[in-house]
Motif scaffolding. Structure first.
Motif, PDB file in Angstrom:
ATOM      1  N   ALA A  36       5.355   6.144  -3.436  1.00 14.63           N
ATOM      2  CA  ALA A  36       4.333   4.974  -3.331  1.00 14.63           C
ATOM      3  C   ALA A  36       3.531   4.775  -4.365  1.00 14.63           C
ATOM      4  O   ALA A  36       3.417   3.749  -5.025  1.00 14.63           O
ATOM      5  CB  ALA A  36       3.333   5.123  -2.191  1.00 14.63           C
ATOM      6  N   ILE A  53      -4.324   4.071  -9.053  1.00 15.24           N
ATOM      7  CA  ILE A  53      -3.325   3.486  -8.161  1.00 15.24           C
ATOM      8  C   ILE A  53      -4.096   2.508  -7.127  1.00 15.24           C
ATOM      9  O   ILE A  53      -3.527   1.468  -6.812  1.00 15.24           O
ATOM     10  CB  ILE A  53      -2.694   4.642  -7.329  1.00 15.24           C
ATOM     11  N   LYS A  64      -3.126  -1.429  -6.436  1.00 13.89           N
ATOM     12  CA  LYS A  64      -2.693  -1.594  -5.029  1.00 13.89           C
ATOM     13  C   LYS A  64      -3.457  -2.499  -4.533  1.00 13.89           C
ATOM     14  O   LYS A  64      -2.864  -3.546  -4.028  1.00 13.89           O
ATOM     15  CB  LYS A  64      -2.619  -0.351  -4.311  1.00 13.89           C
ATOM     16  N   GLN A  90      -2.334  -6.154  -6.122  1.00 11.70           N
ATOM     17  CA  GLN A  90      -1.287  -6.509  -5.456  1.00 11.70           C
ATOM     18  C   GLN A  90      -1.185  -7.238  -4.194  1.00 11.70           C
ATOM     19  O   GLN A  90      -0.587  -8.045  -3.994  1.00 11.70           O
ATOM     20  CB  GLN A  90      -0.027  -5.324  -5.576  1.00 11.70           C
ATOM     21  N   GLU A  91      -2.089  -6.474  -3.384  1.00 15.99           N
ATOM     22  CA  GLU A  91      -2.026  -6.853  -1.778  1.00 15.99           C
ATOM     23  C   GLU A  91      -2.890  -8.110  -1.869  1.00 15.99           C
ATOM     24  O   GLU A  91      -2.472  -9.044  -1.195  1.00 15.99           O
ATOM     25  CB  GLU A  91      -2.854  -5.746  -1.040  1.00 15.99           C
ATOM     26  N   THR A  95       4.071   1.464  -6.755  1.00 18.98           N
ATOM     27  CA  THR A  95       2.753   0.511  -7.336  1.00 18.98           C
ATOM     28  C   THR A  95       2.647   0.445  -8.514  1.00 18.98           C
ATOM     29  O   THR A  95       2.644  -0.464  -9.138  1.00 18.98           O
ATOM     30  CB  THR A  95       1.516   1.431  -6.706  1.00 18.98           C
TER      31      THR A  95
END
Length: 161
Positions: A23, A128, A132, A135-136, A27
């Protein structure tokens, strides 16, 4: 008599660690080069050696008609990869779409740092998690914009004429 093999994590722990690292790498791969550079510049990484310097190549992408049909070669995409080894022994690797050698190098160093027990939490919270979240947020924005253009078709039934 002592056991000469080093202590390895339990099978469940190893699977969890691999899933978490997967994960993390996903990412980093999905992040923009600018975002990775911004987060990387906030770190003070230890010295590292290049095991495989950043290099660019092509990878064949396969697809399936309708998602379930027979696989076929869709085309080639440019990928950059890099492998580094920290002075403390951890080896980090990275693959990313595009030609950004700097992003591949920085991502590999971040991957190696994540493998250090003393740096894992810092990498997860300072690098991270923000990547993340961004990105979301971008994914949610695209989803909202797409949903706004959705047209619902329906059939209206008329009474008897």
């Amino acid at each position: 008599m002592t056991d000469p093999t080093p202590d390895l994590p339990a099978e469940g722990d190893l699977a969890a660690t691999q899933a978490t690292r997967k994960a993390l790498m996903a990412t980093l791969a999905a992040a923009t080069p600018e975002a990775v550079a911004e987060k990387f510049d906030a770190l003070t990484p230890p010295a590292y050696d290049l095991v495989r310097q950043p290099e660019t190549g092509l990878v064949m992408v396969r697809g399936r008609m309708g998602g379930t049909g027979s696989p076929f070669n869709l085309g080639e995409v440019t990928v950059t990869r890099c492998v580094v080894r920290l002075e403390t022994g951890e080896t980090g690797s990275a693959y990313s779409l595009g030609r950004s050698k700097k992003k591949a190098l920085q991502s590999a160093v971040i991957d190696a740092l994540w493998q250090r027990d003393d740096m894992r939490k810092k990498v997860e919270t300072d690098i991270i998690a923000p990547l993340k979240a961004a990105q979301e947020s971008a994914r949610d924005t695209v989803k909202r914009e797409t949903e706004a253009t959705k047209v619902n078709f329906f059939t209206m039934v008329r009474g008897d004429n």
